[in-house]
Structures are given as C-alpha cells and as structure tokens.
Design a protein around this motif. Structure first.
Motif, PDB file in Angstrom:
ATOM      1  N   MET A 185      -3.425   3.712   6.539  1.00  0.00           N
ATOM      2  CA  MET A 185      -3.579   3.929   7.980  1.00  0.00           C
ATOM      3  C   MET A 185      -4.483   2.876   8.605  1.00  0.00           C
ATOM      4  O   MET A 185      -4.204   2.366   9.704  1.00  0.00           O
ATOM      5  N   LEU A 186      -5.557   2.514   7.933  1.00  0.00           N
ATOM      6  CA  LEU A 186      -6.478   1.522   8.477  1.00  0.00           C
ATOM      7  C   LEU A 186      -5.821   0.159   8.645  1.00  0.00           C
ATOM      8  O   LEU A 186      -6.052  -0.545   9.643  1.00  0.00           O
ATOM      9  N   LEU A 214       0.826  -1.199   0.000  1.00  0.00           N
ATOM     10  CA  LEU A 214       0.000   0.000   0.000  1.00  0.00           C
ATOM     11  C   LEU A 214       0.866   1.257   0.000  1.00  0.00           C
ATOM     12  O   LEU A 214       0.524   2.259  -0.634  1.00  0.00           O
ATOM     13  N   GLY A 215       2.010   1.181   0.710  1.00  0.00           N
ATOM     14  CA  GLY A 215       2.938   2.306   0.689  1.00  0.00           C
ATOM     15  C   GLY A 215       3.442   2.582  -0.716  1.00  0.00           C
ATOM     16  O   GLY A 215       3.613   3.739  -1.113  1.00  0.00           O
ATOM     17  N   LYS A 216       3.664   1.528  -1.464  1.00  0.00           N
ATOM     18  CA  LYS A 216       4.070   1.673  -2.865  1.00  0.00           C
ATOM     19  C   LYS A 216       2.977   2.380  -3.666  1.00  0.00           C
ATOM     20  O   LYS A 216       3.249   3.279  -4.469  1.00  0.00           O
ATOM     21  N   LEU A 217       1.718   1.999  -3.435  1.00  0.00           N
ATOM     22  CA  LEU A 217       0.609   2.633  -4.135  1.00  0.00           C
ATOM     23  C   LEU A 217       0.494   4.109  -3.775  1.00  0.00           C
ATOM     24  O   LEU A 217       0.164   4.949  -4.626  1.00  0.00           O
ATOM     25  N   VAL A 218       0.756   4.424  -2.493  1.00  0.00           N
ATOM     26  CA  VAL A 218       0.691   5.821  -2.056  1.00  0.00           C
ATOM     27  C   VAL A 218       1.690   6.666  -2.831  1.00  0.00           C
ATOM     28  O   VAL A 218       1.383   7.767  -3.289  1.00  0.00           O
ATOM     29  N   VAL A 219       2.914   6.134  -3.000  1.00  0.00           N
ATOM     30  CA  VAL A 219       3.947   6.871  -3.732  1.00  0.00           C
ATOM     31  C   VAL A 219       3.584   6.975  -5.210  1.00  0.00           C
ATOM     32  O   VAL A 219       3.646   8.059  -5.812  1.00  0.00           O
ATOM     33  N   GLU A 220       3.174   5.853  -5.816  1.00  0.00           N
ATOM     34  CA  GLU A 220       2.842   5.865  -7.238  1.00  0.00           C
ATOM     35  C   GLU A 220       1.628   6.746  -7.530  1.00  0.00           C
ATOM     36  O   GLU A 220       1.517   7.312  -8.608  1.00  0.00           O
ATOM     37  N   LEU A 257     -12.194   5.493  15.167  1.00  0.00           N
ATOM     38  CA  LEU A 257     -10.972   5.477  14.361  1.00  0.00           C
ATOM     39  C   LEU A 257     -11.276   5.651  12.880  1.00  0.00           C
ATOM     40  O   LEU A 257     -10.584   6.391  12.175  1.00  0.00           O
ATOM     41  N   VAL A 258     -12.326   4.984  12.411  1.00  0.00           N
ATOM     42  CA  VAL A 258     -12.718   5.134  11.003  1.00  0.00           C
ATOM     43  C   VAL A 258     -13.157   6.568  10.745  1.00  0.00           C
ATOM     44  O   VAL A 258     -12.779   7.173   9.723  1.00  0.00           O
ATOM     45  N   LEU A 259     -13.928   7.149  11.663  1.00  0.00           N
ATOM     46  CA  LEU A 259     -14.339   8.551  11.519  1.00  0.00           C
ATOM     47  C   LEU A 259     -13.118   9.469  11.496  1.00  0.00           C
ATOM     48  O   LEU A 259     -13.082  10.444  10.735  1.00  0.00           O
ATOM     49  N   GLY A 260     -12.117   9.152  12.326  1.00  0.00           N
ATOM     50  CA  GLY A 260     -10.900   9.952  12.337  1.00  0.00           C
ATOM     51  C   GLY A 260     -10.149   9.880  11.019  1.00  0.00           C
ATOM     52  O   GLY A 260      -9.630  10.889  10.530  1.00  0.00           O
ATOM     53  N   VAL A 261     -10.103   8.692  10.433  1.00  0.00           N
ATOM     54  CA  VAL A 261      -9.444   8.533   9.131  1.00  0.00           C
ATOM     55  C   VAL A 261     -10.204   9.303   8.048  1.00  0.00           C
ATOM     56  O   VAL A 261      -9.604   9.962   7.194  1.00  0.00           O
ATOM     57  N   VAL A 262     -11.533   9.236   8.104  1.00  0.00           N
ATOM     58  CA  VAL A 262     -12.358   9.986   7.155  1.00  0.00           C
ATOM     59  C   VAL A 262     -12.127  11.486   7.324  1.00  0.00           C
ATOM     60  O   VAL A 262     -12.020  12.232   6.336  1.00  0.00           O
ATOM     61  N   LEU A 263     -12.023  11.945   8.571  1.00  0.00           N
ATOM     62  CA  LEU A 263     -11.778  13.359   8.832  1.00  0.00           C
ATOM     63  C   LEU A 263     -10.416  13.778   8.296  1.00  0.00           C
ATOM     64  O   LEU A 263     -10.282  14.855   7.705  1.00  0.00           O
ATOM     65  N   ARG A 264      -9.398  12.922   8.483  1.00  0.00           N
ATOM     66  CA  ARG A 264      -8.073  13.233   7.941  1.00  0.00           C
ATOM     67  C   ARG A 264      -8.129  13.376   6.430  1.00  0.00           C
ATOM     68  O   ARG A 264      -7.544  14.291   5.848  1.00  0.00           O
ATOM     69  N   PRO A 296      -5.339  10.551  -1.425  1.00  0.00           N
ATOM     70  CA  PRO A 296      -5.908  10.497  -0.072  1.00  0.00           C
ATOM     71  C   PRO A 296      -6.557   9.168   0.280  1.00  0.00           C
ATOM     72  O   PRO A 296      -6.465   8.710   1.420  1.00  0.00           O
ATOM     73  N   THR A 297      -7.210   8.524  -0.684  1.00  0.00           N
ATOM     74  CA  THR A 297      -7.854   7.235  -0.408  1.00  0.00           C
ATOM     75  C   THR A 297      -6.814   6.162  -0.109  1.00  0.00           C
ATOM     76  O   THR A 297      -6.982   5.356   0.819  1.00  0.00           O
TER      77      THR A 297
END
Length: 343
Positions: free
Chosen positions: A181-182, A163-169, A225-232, A174-175
């Motif tokens: 994080m989840l 997933l970290g690879k996908l974040v960079v690519e 926690l899910v609400l916090g991730v959505v807020l971020r 944001p998704t």
C-alpha cells in the motif's frame, strides 16, 4: 501562460493518476473482502492467464487436455500439471505435483474475480505508464525531468507487482500488505509531481505563509497516511474477533490517527483563508477545492468507521479518498517548486 508540453504526455499522465488511484481502491477491495488468495499463484491465477470463474474449471476431468502449470483441486489438494498432458479415464498422479509454495488450497469464485481485477488493473497501469515513458521522449519542455520521473514510475510499478507476488507467497502477511500500500502511495506522489510540473494552468504568487502551510500540510498528510497503514495492519491482527471490538482493541493507534487528523484540517482552513479571494481558475484553487471536498468526506468516513464498528464498505471508501487527497495535496506542494516569481 506557459508553453504547452506534449499533449499526449499530459493525457497519459492524467490517465496514470486515475488508474493508480483505481488500483489502490481495487487493492483495498481485495483486502476488505478477504480476496487476497483468490489466486494462489502469481502472475497467473490457478495456472491460467484468464482466471477460472467456476470450480468446474479446477475439477479433474478424464480425457481432457491440461497445459503446463494449470491447477486442479483433487482430494483437498492443489495440484499443478508438470507438463502439457491429456488425462486418461482414471486419475494418474504422476503427471502432477503438489503446489507447495503455501498451504492455501481453497477456491472462491468471487474472491478470484476481485483479485484478478486488481492484478489486471495493475497490468494495464504498467502499460499506460510505459506509454507515458515513450511520450516523455517527445516532450517539448522538461524532457529530462519527464523521462526520469516516468521511468521512476514505471520501475515503481514493477516493484509494486513484485510486492504483490510476496503478498500471495506470504499468504497475506500484514507487513507485506503494508509495504504494498505504501508503494502505491509513492507512485501517486511521483505522478502528481509530473502533473504539477507539466500543467499549463496559471498559478498565483506564493506568499511566504502559504508556502509554509503547504509544506506542513503535505508532510503531515504523509504522517497520517503512514498512521492509517499502521492502523490497517493493527486491525488485521484482530481479524479473527468481532469487528465491533476492533476500535477498542486498537484504541491507542486509532485515537492517535483520528485526533491528529484535526491538525490537517487546521492546515486546510488556513489555506482557504489565504487563497479564498484569489482567481478561481488558478491551478491552486482548482486543486484546493478538491481538498475541501475530500477532507470533509474523509472525516465522515473515518467517523463511520469509529462509531459504526469499522463496517467493511467504509474501509475502501476511506482508502480511495486518501489517495485522491494525496494526489491533490501533492499537486499543490510540488507546484510551489516549479513556479518562479513567488514572494
């Protein structure tokens, strides 16, 4: 008192929990400092295993040996060595290709360091969890359980790295960051499950109300926690506007997350009423005292973000507190299923 499990396994389990929480913290530092593209490639950083700490490392040099995949920044472009090459007096582009996985081509040394710390922390965590898996094979109790959950943790870390690879690519989509994080939170839950199963501390007898409260507290914390991730992720959408407008912009999501936290506080108060007179050396009390402390600190950090325009320092603090809270709440939740003789 329960018969001890393999001591090395227990030590590795505690180390993996601490490292996982650190990785979550490191990831939040990457996000809040905007360091996610500090390394534009993956798993290397500008083509190096040891990241470059100055722009000079990425500046083309004559009569210099470059290894395959190492990068330079030339005329505003990020170029990758096609093979091991030795440069001549003048630049020859034929030995290079344009890095085209995305169009980000900047270099900021601090961002590179922060992103590299996050990656190396994840690598270290992977090795430690692999050690956990090895020692699970020698478990004196719960051998099958320990092997399966250690393997699950190891696979989740591999998935997290992907997933970290996908974040960079995806240039910090944001998704992708939210999924990243989840999954880190899921790893905390899995390792806490193993910890609660193998702990040798004595436990209390569980009244029916206590069990219901812990189930409610655990499930509601997951919702928070899910609400916090959505807020971020919502805040990410406002990254180009002044931070003092973020709370107003995300009004509904922010106020739901903030106000509903009072429900978790209620669960905490009820738990305290139920166990306040019980043995302070019990597994439950040792974990619950941390819930009391972390819940207060979480409320304070949330208030700071709400009333002080989401200052950068408050976000990683809030995230690491959430991770610790998830760990100790998971310990209480799973412990109920491993201890026999409760009411």
């Amino acid at each position: 008192m329960e018969k001890k499990s393999n001591p090395a396994f227990l030590r590795f389990n505690k180390i993996t929990l601490i490292l996982t929480i650190f990785v979550v913290f490191a990831g939040s530092m990457v996000k809040v400092t905007g360091s996610g593209m500090g390394c534009p490639d993956w798993p290397k950083c500008f083509g190096y295993y040891v990241p470059p700490f100055s722009l000079e490392k990425l500046t083309w040099k004559p009569n210099y040996n470059y290894s395959e995949s190492q990068m330079i920044i030339k005329s505003g472009e990020l170029l990758v060595a096609l093979e091991d090459i030795q440069t001549e007096e003048s630049f020859n582009r034929s030995g290079w290709r344009l890095f085209d996985e995305h169009d980000y081509n900047e270099y900021h040394p601090i961002h590179t360091i922060i992103e590299s710390v996050n990656r190396w922390a994840t690598v270290v965590l992977g090795f430690v969890v692999f050690g956990l898996l090895i020692f699970s094979l020698k478990s004196k109790r719960y051998k099958v359980f320990n092997i399966l959950f250690s393997l699950l943790a190891f696979l989740l870390i591999g998935f997290e790295a992907w997933l970290g690879k996908l974040v960079v690519e995806g240039v910090l989509n944001p998704t992708d960051i939210s999924y990243h994080m989840l999954i880190a939170f899921v790893i905390v839950i899995v390792l806490s499950c193993v910890h609660s199963k193998n702990s040798t501390s004595k436990s209390i007898n569980y009244p029916s109300l206590y069990k219901k409260v812990q189930i409610g507290a655990f499930l509601y914390l997951l919702v928070q926690l899910v609400l916090g991730v959505v807020l971020r992720q919502t805040f990410d959408a406002y990254s180009d506007v002044a931070r003092e407008t973020w709370v107003d912009q995300a009004s509904f999501t922010f106020y739901i997350h903030r106000s509903s936290s009072l429900i978790y506080v209620l669960f905490t108060v009820i738990t305290w009423r139920l166990i306040k007179d019980l043995a302070k050396d019990s597994y439950e009390w040792k974990n619950f005292k941390w819930i009391l402390i972390i819940t207060v600190l979480e409320i304070l950090s949330g208030a700071i973000m709400g009333y002080l325009d989401v200052p950068k320092f408050a976000q990683p603090v809030h995230v690491i507190l959430s991770s610790i809270l998830l760990c100790v709440q998971s310990n209480l939740f799973f412990r109920m299923f491993w201890i026999k003789g409760s009411k």
